[in-house]
Design a protein around this motif. Structure first.
Motif, short mmCIF file in Angstrom:
data_model
loop_
_atom_site.label_atom_id
_atom_site.label_comp_id
_atom_site.label_asym_id
_atom_site.label_seq_id
_atom_site.Cartn_x
_atom_site.Cartn_y
_atom_site.Cartn_z
N LEU A 174 13.84 -44.43 24.23
CA LEU A 174 14.61 -43.43 23.52
C LEU A 174 16.10 -43.71 23.68
N LEU A 175 16.86 -43.46 22.61
CA LEU A 175 18.30 -43.66 22.66
C LEU A 175 19.01 -42.36 22.98
N GLY A 176 20.01 -42.44 23.84
CA GLY A 176 20.81 -41.27 24.15
C GLY A 176 21.88 -41.05 23.09
N GLU A 177 22.69 -40.05 23.31
CA GLU A 177 23.78 -39.76 22.38
C GLU A 177 24.80 -40.90 22.36
N ARG A 178 24.95 -41.55 23.50
CA ARG A 178 25.83 -42.72 23.60
C ARG A 178 25.04 -43.87 24.21
N TYR A 179 25.13 -45.03 23.58
CA TYR A 179 24.44 -46.20 24.12
C TYR A 179 25.27 -47.45 23.83
N ALA A 180 24.90 -48.56 24.46
CA ALA A 180 25.64 -49.82 24.29
C ALA A 180 24.67 -50.92 23.89
N VAL A 181 25.17 -51.84 23.07
CA VAL A 181 24.38 -52.98 22.60
C VAL A 181 25.17 -54.26 22.84
N GLU A 182 24.54 -55.22 23.47
CA GLU A 182 25.11 -56.56 23.61
C GLU A 182 24.27 -57.51 22.76
N LEU A 183 24.91 -58.29 21.91
CA LEU A 183 24.19 -59.19 21.02
C LEU A 183 24.72 -60.61 21.19
N SER A 184 23.82 -61.51 21.62
CA SER A 184 24.14 -62.93 21.74
C SER A 184 23.51 -63.65 20.57
N VAL A 185 24.30 -64.45 19.86
CA VAL A 185 23.83 -65.10 18.64
C VAL A 185 24.18 -66.58 18.70
N ALA A 186 23.24 -67.41 18.26
CA ALA A 186 23.48 -68.85 18.15
C ALA A 186 23.50 -69.25 16.68
N TYR A 187 24.50 -70.03 16.30
CA TYR A 187 24.58 -70.58 14.95
C TYR A 187 24.98 -72.04 15.06
N LYS A 188 24.14 -72.92 14.54
CA LYS A 188 24.38 -74.36 14.63
C LYS A 188 24.71 -74.76 16.08
N ALA A 189 23.89 -74.24 17.01
CA ALA A 189 23.96 -74.59 18.44
C ALA A 189 25.16 -74.01 19.15
N THR A 190 25.93 -73.14 18.49
CA THR A 190 27.11 -72.52 19.11
C THR A 190 26.82 -71.04 19.36
N TRP A 191 27.01 -70.61 20.61
CA TRP A 191 26.67 -69.26 21.03
C TRP A 191 27.91 -68.38 21.20
N VAL A 192 27.77 -67.11 20.83
CA VAL A 192 28.79 -66.11 21.12
C VAL A 192 28.08 -64.85 21.61
N ARG A 193 28.88 -63.96 22.23
CA ARG A 193 28.33 -62.71 22.74
C ARG A 193 29.28 -61.58 22.37
N ILE A 194 28.75 -60.52 21.75
CA ILE A 194 29.54 -59.36 21.35
C ILE A 194 28.87 -58.10 21.89
N THR A 195 29.67 -57.18 22.40
CA THR A 195 29.15 -55.92 22.94
C THR A 195 29.85 -54.75 22.26
N ARG A 196 29.07 -53.74 21.90
CA ARG A 196 29.60 -52.55 21.25
C ARG A 196 28.98 -51.29 21.88
N CYS A 197 29.78 -50.23 21.93
CA CYS A 197 29.26 -48.91 22.27
C CYS A 197 29.01 -48.13 20.98
N VAL A 198 27.96 -47.33 20.97
CA VAL A 198 27.58 -46.56 19.79
C VAL A 198 27.44 -45.10 20.19
N SER A 199 27.99 -44.22 19.37
CA SER A 199 27.84 -42.77 19.57
C SER A 199 27.18 -42.18 18.34
N THR A 200 26.15 -41.37 18.54
CA THR A 200 25.48 -40.73 17.41
C THR A 200 26.28 -39.53 16.90
N GLN A 201 27.30 -39.11 17.67
CA GLN A 201 28.19 -38.03 17.25
C GLN A 201 29.54 -38.63 16.89
N THR A 202 30.56 -37.84 16.82
CA THR A 202 31.91 -38.34 16.55
C THR A 202 32.33 -39.31 17.65
#
Length: 351
Positions: A227-255
């Motif tokens: 279950l997701l809370g009102e505030r949660y965080a997502v980290e996404l690591s993606v590879a494209y043509k063997a090159t990796w990056v990592r991005i992290t975001r916080c998400v709020s279901t309210q304002t």
């Protein structure tokens, strides 16, 4: 096993760029008196071989053999039926079938006169013993750890790698934008992330979640749903043509909390203070890590807020900064790829 499309765009990664990287390594090998260098690759450790040849394994393992001159040879523990595919997505001189990598490598080195007296191995301590044992027990001279030699040429990033990283970061950022605003369960956002990133050409997509920031800000891989809370965080690591990056975001279901806007500004300021002469930030109420690729792992930690950096990283290096702030109204997490600034120059975020 990887699930994304692995292909080689010669417009994005010209053969001349790969040849230049190999030539740079060979120059360092000659300076160090190495007669050959062995670089292991697998699903979990693909990046060094990919940087030199563009080859990324879907599964199984292989060993790249680089001599001081000439084109590299790939000893692949794959069925011969995929050799045509390997040749189509990589830039090597020869692909050899090698179900037993260690024995195949020992036999292959013996074929190529003069037999090398010193053999460099990237990350020697991490070379699987079934691969290392036949080499250790052969009549060759001692295997030499060549990790530092490779790391010295791996960064700073060239323009081709920077463009690939920028594309990977765009894929990740766009995927994060597809998270449903009313998502109640982790499975809803994970499916949205996966769909968006794969359709945009990602080779690999690795998410981690902190499903409820008020309860726990630890990012982790989920084995089931949550279950997701009102505030949660997502980290996404993606590879494209063997090159990796990592991005992290916080998400709020309210304002979005006003404090998060200030945290995002603080992240940018923190990133700007990093440069090759300063990898020892001390932001208040914060924890941070800086990761880059200098060997076979896609990303390795080179500096943290807990201790001074033990090693230098040159300006122009491609890296990923992750920051966690303890705000008055709870934790905030952010992460972005960046190009490390030179001495006296600020780092710049990739997107």
């Amino acid at each position: 096993m990887r699930r994304g499309l692995i292909s080689w765009s010669r417009d994005e990664v010209p053969p001349s760029v790969l040849e230049g990287r190999v030539a740079h390594l060979q120059e360092q090998m000659r300076n160090a008196g190495l007669g050959a260098m062995l670089i292991y690759t697998s699903f979990a450790r693909p990046s060094a071989v990919a940087w030199l040849t563009h080859f990324v394994p879907y599964w199984n393992e292989a060993l790249l053999v680089v001599f001081p001159t000439g084109t590299p040879v790939l000893l692949a523990a794959f069925s011969k039926r995929v050799h045509d595919w390997i040749r189509s997505v990589s830039h090597v001189g020869e692909v050899r079938s090698a179900p037993d990598l260690g024995r195949a490598a020992a036999a292959f080195l013996k074929e190529r006169p003069p037999e090398p007296s010193r053999i460099g191995v990237l990350e020697l301590d991490a070379l699987p013993w079934p691969v290392a044992e036949p080499l250790v027990k052969s009549e060759y001279g001692a295997l030499v750890d060549a990790t530092d030699l490779f790391a010295a040429i791996r960064q700073p990033a060239d323009e081709v790698e920077i463009q690939l990283a920028r594309r990977a970061a765009t894929i990740a950022a766009q995927a994060l934008e597809t998270i449903p605003r009313g998502a109640k369960r982790a499975s809803e956002l994970l499916s949205a992330l996966e769909r968006s990133a794969r359709l945009d050409g990602a080779e690999e997509v690795l998410p981690r979640l902190a499903p409820d920031l008020r309860a726990d800000a630890t990012l982790r891989r989920l084995e089931g749903d949550a279950l997701l809370g009102e505030r949660y965080a997502v980290e996404l690591s993606v590879a494209y043509k063997a090159t990796w990056v990592r991005i992290t975001r916080c998400v709020s279901t309210q304002t979005v909390p006003p404090s998060w806007r200030g945290a995002a500004e603080r992240f940018v300021e923190t990133a700007g203070r990093l440069n090759e002469a300063n990898l020892s930030l001390e932001p208040k109420n914060a924890a941070w890590t800086l990761e880059t690729c200098r060997g076979s792992p896609p990303l390795s930690i080179v500096a943290t807020g807990e201790a001074p950096s033990p090693s230098a990283l040159p300006g122009g290096s491609l890296a990923c900064l992750s920051l966690r702030l303890a705000l008055d109204d709870g934790p905030w997490l952010g992460g972005e790829p960046l190009i490390l600034g030179g001495r006296g120059q600020p780092s710049r975020l990739l997107i």
